[in-house]
Design an enzyme around this catalytic site. Structure first.
Site, PDB file in Angstrom:
ATOM      1  N   CYS A   1      -2.634   9.344   2.188  1.00  0.00           N
ATOM      2  CA  CYS A   1      -2.257   8.633   0.956  1.00  0.00           C
ATOM      3  C   CYS A   1      -3.333   8.787  -0.101  1.00  0.00           C
ATOM      4  CB  CYS A   1      -1.994   7.168   1.246  1.00  0.00           C
ATOM      5  SG  CYS A   1      -3.376   6.336   2.025  1.00  0.00           S
TER       6      CYS A   1
ATOM      7  N   GLU B   1       0.886  -1.175   0.000  1.00  0.00           N
ATOM      8  CA  GLU B   1       0.000   0.000   0.000  1.00  0.00           C
ATOM      9  C   GLU B   1       0.918   1.217   0.000  1.00  0.00           C
ATOM     10  OE1 GLU B   1      -3.122  -0.121  -0.320  1.00  0.00           O
ATOM     11  OE2 GLU B   1      -3.517  -2.222   0.113  1.00  0.00           O
TER      12      GLU B   1
END
Ligand code: NAD
Length: 497
Positions: free
Chosen positions: A279, A245
């Site tokens: 993010c 990720e």
């Protein structure tokens, strides 16, 4: 505090990792730092605990995970306070983060059995005498390496799925947020005291590297794309599978039939929450010409109300401030204009909300992850151009679309793992939705059914129930039987549709 200590920069002194608040320099806490030997010993202890945890079965693990969920919920204000002390994050943002984490524990606990439990498959005609069974087995010990920006939510996604699937976990929190990481493991130990099912190891990047090389069955990494490559290289040494990720450069597209005040509200929140250190933060907006002026004005009006030190916390990792400043300066030097904030916005440890327009496509603000409270707004002729520009990046994490008639169709065309229509970032808070990116944003999925399967490997078993009508897999088949196989396969699959 020693004279040389820089607020927010973690330091190891005499084997102790010291964490400080990036805004005040106040010490947030200290924890013992690990080395490679300590990581190996922790993983060895975890291996011992794995059989016990797996032996509890889905039901026993569910009961314990739900107890942890309840404990975190009861102590959510304490968790938010600790997170605020360590990252500088406003407590309201930390509460929202913790709520997301609680949702993921709850979902994984409730659904692991249905998703991963043993089941029979449907019969296939060519092998009708066999029954297929599938079960999903845990890897044993899973290593979870986390970032600092969402120190509750980002590790708890993979941790809750890995635990629900029957794995035990060794967690390496970011060196910027070890106190939050330790708190998570300590609260878990309060509800599961029998065995070390969730342990933490603290330290800098080398401790993460040692975890990758420690013999764990799988690694879940959340962090930057550059570090992801190092993690993959370390895991490659022993063929350890990884889920990655990594970073993003998410875009929001606004169509002509969008609710503009709602789009502006979502753009401001999506780009400025957690001071833009997200993010899946919205870093770019592409807006069709007829509603462009109205959208820019609404964004400036809403973002202009946000105050540093209040809604906008400090930049948690001090060296990120230089990157944010460089991106803003580069955008302005290349012809971009600041309609809010801009050149003077960077006042360490804070960055004031900055909205930039007319920023050329080759600017760092458009191409690279900024990770600050900045938003570029670009006027486009139509949504085709918006999609093309939004997709013109090596990243592909999340995104958002505002509109009515075409919004879902546009969402499908975005090169991203998740898209929110008429909101921003929503997908991260829904326990049943897989989360993860494409390209430089990584691969594999956490959360939801895919997240559970990420932490288990499928095992297939066939059981023969009777004699074979079409005995293909034996040297004892006769020519007549082979002819029957040919006839059957032609009947089944050889006809034009
Ligand atoms: P980072 O890559 O600097 O660090 C992440 C973790 O990796 C830390 O625990 C660090 O100690 C560890 N690490 C560093 N070097 C290592 C090595 N060689 N081997 C193993 N581990 C190592 O990232 P960060 O600055 O903590 O986090 C910010 C980044 O994370 C941003 O790019 C952001 O977009 C990304 N992020 C992604 C997601 C997502 O779900 N896709 C979520 C949050 C943050």
């Amino acid at each position: 505090m020693t004279a040389t200590r820089v607020p927010g920069v973690p330091e190891i002194e005499d084997g102790v990792l010291i964490s400080t608040n990036p805004a005040t320099g106040e010490e947030a806490g200290r924890v013992p730092a690990a080395d490679a030997d300590a990581v190996a010993a922790t993983v060895a202890r975890a291996r011992q605990a794995a059989a016990w945890w797996q032996g509890l079965g889905f039901t026993g693990r569910k009961a314990r995970l739900l107890r942890w969920r309840t404990l975190l919920t009861q102590r959510i204000e304490e968790l938010a306070r600790i997170t605020g002390q360590e990252t500088g994050k406003p407590e309201a943002d930390a509460i929202v983060e913790a709520v997301g984490a609680i949702e993921h524990i709850d979902w994984a606990a409730h659904h692991a059995k249905a998703v991963l439990g043993p089941r029979r498959t449907r019969t296939r005609l060519l092998t009708a005498e066999h029954v297929g069974h599938i079960e999903y087995l845990p890897y044993g010990v899973v290593g979870v390496i986390g970032p600092w920006n969402y120190p509750i939510l980002t590790p708890i996604g993979p941790i809750s799925s890995a635990l629900a699937a029957g794995n035990v976990v060794v967690f390496k929190p970011s060196e910027y947020t070890p106190i939050v990481g330790q708190w998570l493991a300590d609260t878990f130990a309060e509800v599961v005291g029998e065995q070390p099912v969730l342990q933490v190891v603290h330290g800098m990047g080398d401790v993460g590297g040692a975890l990758c090389r420690s013999g764990v069955g799988k690694v879940s990494f959340t962090g930057s794309t550059a570090t992801a490559k190092k993690v993959m290289a370390a895991c490659a040494e022993n063929l350890v599978p990884v889920v990655i990720e990594a970073g993003g450069k998410d875009a929001l597209i606004v169509d002509a039939d969008a609710d503009i005040p709602a789009a502006a509200e979502a753009a401001v929140w999506g780009s400025m929450t957690n001071a833009g250190q997200t993010c899946i933060g919205i870093e770019r907006a592409y807006v069709v010409a007829p509603v462009y002026d109205q959208f820019v004005a609404a964004v400036v009006e809403k973002a202009g109300k946000l105050r540093t030190g209040h809604e906008i916390g400090p930049i948690t990792m001090p060296r990120q401030i230089d990157i944010i400043r460089d991106h803003i300066d580069d955008a302005l030097a290349k012809g971009g204009r600041a309609v809010l904030g801009g050149a003077g916005a960077v006042q360490p440890p804070y960055v004031a909300p900055t909205v930039l327009v007319d920023v050329p496509a080759d600017s760092a603000e458009i191409r690279d992850e900024t990770f600050g409270p900045t938003l570029t707004i670009t006027k486009v002729a139509d949504t085709d151009e918006a999609v093309r520009q939004a997709n013109d990046t090596p990243y592909g994490l999340g995104g958002a679309v505002f509109g009515k008639a075409d919004a879902v169709r546009i969402a499908r065309r975005l090169r991203a793992g998740m898209v929110a229509v008429n909101s921003s970032l929503t997908f991260v808070g829904m326990g049943n939705l897989p989360f993860g990116g494409v390209g430089d944003s990584g691969f594999g999925r956490i959360h939801g059914e895919d997240g559970l399967r990420e932490f288990a490997r499928a095992k297939s078993i066939t059981v023969r129930r009777g004699p074979s009508m079409l005995p293909a897999m034996t040297f004892e088949r006769t020519p007549a039987q082979v002819a029957r196989i040919v006839k059957a396969v032609k009947l089944l699959y050889g006809r034009k549709r």
